[in-house]
Design a protein around this motif. Structure first.
Motif, PDB file in Angstrom:
ATOM      1  N   SER B  84       0.822  -1.221   0.000  1.00 22.94           N
ATOM      2  CA  SER B  84       0.000   0.000   0.000  1.00 22.94           C
ATOM      3  C   SER B  84       0.855   1.271   0.000  1.00 22.94           C
ATOM      4  CB  SER B  84      -0.922   0.015   1.215  1.00 22.94           C
ATOM      5  OG  SER B  84      -0.160  -0.011   2.415  1.00 22.94           O
ATOM      6  N   GLN B  85       2.145   1.118   0.250  1.00 22.96           N
ATOM      7  CA  GLN B  85       3.032   2.270   0.249  1.00 22.96           C
ATOM      8  C   GLN B  85       3.708   2.490  -1.114  1.00 22.96           C
ATOM      9  OE1 GLN B  85       5.210   0.996   3.895  1.00 22.96           O
ATOM     10  NE2 GLN B  85       4.562   2.950   4.762  1.00 22.96           N
ATOM     11  N   THR B  86       3.322   1.686  -2.083  1.00 21.36           N
ATOM     12  CA  THR B  86       3.740   1.935  -3.459  1.00 21.36           C
ATOM     13  C   THR B  86       3.154   3.263  -3.898  1.00 21.36           C
ATOM     14  OG1 THR B  86       3.929  -0.406  -4.050  1.00 21.36           O
ATOM     15  CG2 THR B  86       3.512   1.154  -5.844  1.00 21.36           C
ATOM     16  N   SER B  87       4.011   4.186  -4.311  1.00 24.63           N
ATOM     17  CA  SER B  87       3.555   5.533  -4.606  1.00 24.63           C
ATOM     18  C   SER B  87       4.709   6.346  -5.165  1.00 24.63           C
ATOM     19  CB  SER B  87       3.025   6.195  -3.323  1.00 24.63           C
ATOM     20  OG  SER B  87       2.410   7.443  -3.589  1.00 24.63           O
ATOM     21  N   THR B 106      10.345  10.581  -5.834  1.00 27.69           N
ATOM     22  CA  THR B 106      10.895   9.226  -5.712  1.00 27.69           C
ATOM     23  C   THR B 106       9.780   8.240  -6.019  1.00 27.69           C
ATOM     24  OG1 THR B 106      12.522   9.825  -4.014  1.00 27.69           O
ATOM     25  CG2 THR B 106      11.881   7.499  -4.165  1.00 27.69           C
ATOM     26  N   ARG B 107      10.025   7.406  -7.017  1.00 25.79           N
ATOM     27  CA  ARG B 107       9.022   6.394  -7.375  1.00 25.79           C
ATOM     28  C   ARG B 107       9.364   5.115  -6.637  1.00 25.79           C
ATOM     29  NH1 ARG B 107       5.209   6.214 -11.187  1.00 25.79           N
ATOM     30  NH2 ARG B 107       6.004   8.153 -12.096  1.00 25.79           N
ATOM     31  N   LEU B 108       8.493   4.736  -5.683  1.00 25.98           N
ATOM     32  CA  LEU B 108       8.730   3.558  -4.851  1.00 25.98           C
ATOM     33  C   LEU B 108       7.716   2.477  -5.174  1.00 25.98           C
ATOM     34  CD1 LEU B 108      10.109   2.157  -2.410  1.00 25.98           C
ATOM     35  CD2 LEU B 108       8.383   3.228  -0.961  1.00 25.98           C
ATOM     36  N   THR B 109       8.217   1.288  -5.405  1.00 28.93           N
ATOM     37  CA  THR B 109       7.358   0.125  -5.622  1.00 28.93           C
ATOM     38  C   THR B 109       7.661  -0.907  -4.558  1.00 28.93           C
ATOM     39  OG1 THR B 109       7.385   0.494  -8.013  1.00 28.93           O
ATOM     40  CG2 THR B 109       6.681  -1.681  -7.252  1.00 28.93           C
TER      41      THR B 109
END
Lengths: 111, 111
Positions: B84-87, B106-109
């Protein structure tokens, strides 16, 4: 949740036409700011409104702050392809440091 | 003048891993913010700081921690990453209640 509501979420505009995006708050704001985010980019500041009833213009963009300081609008005339992007409003309460953003209006332009 | 710099620009994490996002600004700004951006949700405030050594919760602080040990740096930590913290995470800074300057994101997956 977000204190600032923004409509519409999407705006599809024919090149050359005008459109308006609206920002509403349930509480009085100390100021409101507008930002533009191009696809794949980061938000970039456009303008800040502070006074009740304030109107500011930047070329084809007109920004208004409501008399009650609870709403704001951005009107773009003669839309161009360079106007493509997402427009955000962001507001602060007078007794708060937080800068809260609306969900944004994503604008696409048909040539 | 670099403005606001975010590190890293991209990251893939496995569920349960931890990481720290770094935000650095060279404009001597007092206020710094961390936002996350998800489709249709706009920019949601995670945490913010109004000065060195101070932090406060924003709209969606759960699962995140922050530190502002130096005025120019604002760190965002994820102790145990969840999908859910993918953002896309944006840091911003401002001089008081004036315009906010954003980093590149910052693109976090989280998988």
């Amino acid at each position: 949740g977000q204190q600032v509501m923004q409509i519409p979420q999407y705006q599809h505009v024919q090149e050359g036409e005008d459109f308006t995006t609206y920002c509403n708050s349930s509480t009085t704001l100390s100021n409101i700011q507008w930002y533009k985010q191009r696809p794949g980019g980061h938000p970039v500041f456009l303008i800040q409104l502070v006074k009740s009833g304030e109107v500011k213009k930047q070329k084809r963009l007109t920004f208004q702050f409501g008399e009650a300081k609870k709403n704001s609008s951005l009107h773009i005339t003669a839309t161009q392809t360079t106007d493509v992007g997402t427009y955000f409003c962001a507001g602060r309460l007078s007794n708060d440091y937080k800068l809260s953003f609306g969900a944004g209006t994503t604008v696409t332009v048909r040539a | 003048n670099a403005g606001v710099t975010q590190t890293p620009k991209f990251r893939v994490l496995k569920t349960g891993q931890s990481m720290t996002l770094l935000c650095a600004q060279d404009m001597n700004h007092e206020y710094m913010y961390w936002y996350r951006q998800d489709p249709g949700m706009g920019l949601r405030l995670i945490h913010y700081s109004v000065g060195e050594g101070t932090t406060a919760k924003g709209e969606v602080p759960d699962g995140y921690n922050v530190s502002r040990l130096k005025k120019q740096n604002f760190l965002l930590g994820l102790e145990s990453a969840a999908p859910s913290q993918t953002s896309v995470y944006f840091c911003a800074s401002s001089w008081g209640r004036s315009e906010a300057f954003f980093g590149q994101g910052t693109r976090l997956t989280v998988v």
